[in-house]
Design a protein around this motif. Structure first.
Motif: not given
Length: 574
Positions: A325-342
């Motif tokens: 799992l990923l952990l994320l602080s409630a105060g995080a601003k960007e919250r970005k992930v890259k989705l790759r489709v191959a």
């Protein structure tokens, strides 16, 4: 160090590559080396990514006690059934035991130790028993670990069916006998020859039968001491008789054979702890029918397997210690992930990607993929996600067919200011000593932490896991807890094992969930232990510790914080 979603995406691409090279080649999954599915959700989390579509044979490792084999195999079968692959063929690609204990004899000029003759006989007993038991449970292949000599655990654990001088150990001869007697035989089931006797009936290619049998010993029935192990002192001789009208050949553990003849229509035999083989006897009825070995072939549900999704999170996220799992602080601003489709095919693909659960922004519309093309898209998780566990389940439709899923679990934590310290966790009196060495626990004012000092006697199994009791369990809604740890060792002295043990009971009683954490190498290191996959209220104690390399170790713990769904709770306490 890979995560479940990274493992799944890489395994899918590998499967497609193997099949492109040879469509008929069988592909096995990366072998799962976990002690128990009850305490480790990693395999289930991987398979949730539709991974059963991308291997033909399921393989696992087993190093547990013989008595636990039926439950272990049944657990894995249940997991496969949950993911639509109940009848997939099973291999055990590593199989071994610790039943002999720590190697008893010194090896001149080396820190490695070697097995005594008595310990070698434990292995000789184990090898055919483990192979035959696993075959009876439906394993199509079992690979005993390992042929050449090698040492682990600072030289105290020795493996190998061959000695360092190239000579064969008893286990090698026992394995050769097993191969000679049963390699080409078909398993028919288990006869009932009386209490304490295990028997397994096989049919040879020429139609004759071979009965493998032994008398149960400590190896079959107990969990041996990991240091002292067991010694084959008692033979556990048990007699039995079977109907017979003609002579048969009895072969012992090491391949020595003799002809045995019936009297009054019955053949009298003696079983010992060491497996033996009877060939040429009359038909023997079986009490337990054989278990099938399953079929080779990936799960087929009509997916377009060639379009594979993967996700790369930004540095705002941290990966949970169990890599699932990923952990994320409630105060995080960007919250970005890259989705790759191959697109791993020679066809043009057109389709859309959809997400269930916490739907991010930035999802593209129709996606066009040329053969072997990959495209990347930047997504953002919703800003208003409350503290708690969330899942993003990626999927989609390309050229009119569904593609395999990618499951991304995310735990959003509350800000530190809203995350309470676990009451009492900074009080050294609340911690109980639990170590194989002499241990002291005290408050360290300079570090503002609880200090643990341990000194181990020579030639002992080194472990230190101080206990913190939770009479009422973790509070309702606990997502997990974090802690900071610092050890005095350098990277080269990093312990072999670093565990948090979550125990549903007191002392050694109750189910224990073992979770690996990232160790310190002299610096302060924070770890997060996720509890959402368990029942937090049932955890009555936890242990944080290690199996160190050195005979003396010091480590510190501080800031053990509760992470609760919603806002943090009670005021902070030391």
């Amino acid at each position: 160090d890979g995560t479940t979603w990274e493992f799944a995406a890489a395994a899918k691409a590998a499967f497609l590559g193997f099949k492109a090279g040879d469509p008929g080649i069988p592909v096995v999954n990366g072998g799962f080396a976990v002690n128990s599915l009850a305490v480790n959700a990693f395999p289930d989390d991987i398979l949730r990514n539709d991974l059963a579509e991308y291997f033909d044979i399921f393989n696992i490792h087993i190093y547990d006690q013989l008595r636990d084999y039926p439950a272990i195999v049944a657990d894995w079968r249940r997991l496969l059934a949950q993911h639509g692959a109940a009848d997939m063929r099973l291999w055990v690609t590593e199989n071994g035991t610790y039943a002999e204990g720590c190697a008893a004899e010194a090896l001149p000029g080396s820190s490695n130790r070697v097995q005594s003759p008595e310990q070698e006989m434990v292995w000789a007993e184990f090898v055919p028993k483990s192979q035959i038991l696993l075959r009876s449970l439906g394993a199509a292949r079992t690979f005993t670990f390992v042929l050449p000599p090698m040492n682990e655990k600072h030289g105290r654990k020795e493996w190998g069916m061959i000695r360092r001088d190239g000579s064969a150990r008893p286990a090698f001869a026992a394995f050769a006998t097993l191969t000679d007697q049963l390699a080409a035989a078909q398993f028919l089931g288990e006869p009932d020859l009386g209490s304490g006797i295990r028997a397994f009936l096989f049919r040879q290619p020429d139609g004759s039968q071979t009965l493998a049998f032994w008398s149960e010993s400590e190896l079959d029935r107990t969990a041996p001491d990991p240091v002292g192990g067991i010694r084959p002192v008692h033979e556990f001789r048990r007699t039995f008789a079977i109907p017979a009208s003609c002579s048969a050949v009895l072969t012992d553990l090491f391949g020595m054979s003799e002809t045995v003849s019936p009297e009054d229509g019955r053949l009298s035999l003696t079983a010992t702890r060491f497996p033996a083989y009877l060939s040429g006897g009359s038909d023997i009825p079986v009490r337990t029918p054989p278990v099938g070995t399953g079929a080779v072939g990936a799960r087929m549900s009509g997916l377009d397997k060639s379009v594979v999704l993967s996700v790369v999170p930004s540095e705002e996220f941290t990966v949970g210690v169990r890599k699932n799992l990923l952990l994320l602080s409630a105060g995080a601003k960007e919250r970005k992930v890259k989705l790759r489709v191959a697109n791993f095919s020679e066809e043009n693909k057109r389709g859309v990607v959809a997400v269930e659960g916490a739907v991010p922004s930035g999802l593209p519309g129709a996606i066009e993929l040329a053969p072997f093309e990959e495209k990347e898209f930047e997504l953002r998780l919703p800003a208003g996600l409350p503290a708690g566990r969330h899942e993003l389940v990626f999927g989609g439709l390309f050229n009119g067919r569904r593609i395999s899923r990618l499951v991304l679990p995310v735990v959003v934590s509350a800000p530190v200011a809203e995350t309470p310290l676990l009451p009492g966790s900074g009080d050294p009196v609340r911690w109980r000593k639990n170590s194989s060495g002499a241990m002291t626990i005290a408050w360290d004012e300079r570090e503002k932490a609880v200090r643990f000092d341990v000194e181990f006697p020579p030639d002992t199994d080194r472990w230190v896991y101080p206990e913190f009791m939770l009479p009422d369990g973790f509070p309702e809604g606990t997502l997990g807890f974090s802690f900071e740890i610092r050890t005095a060792q350098a990277a080269a002295e990093k312990p072999d094992i670093n565990l948090v043990m979550l125990v549903e009971g007191e002392g050694e009683a109750g189910k224990s969930h073992h979770v690996y954490y990232t160790p310190s190498c002299g610096e302060w290191r924070e770890n997060f232990i996720e509890l959402a996959s368990f029942s937090p209220g049932k955890i009555r104690q936890f242990r944080i510790g290690m199996n160190p390399r050195r005979g003396k170790v010091t480590f510190f713990l501080r800031n053990i914080r509760l992470h609760l769904a919603g806002k943090g709770g009670a005021c902070n306490k030391k």
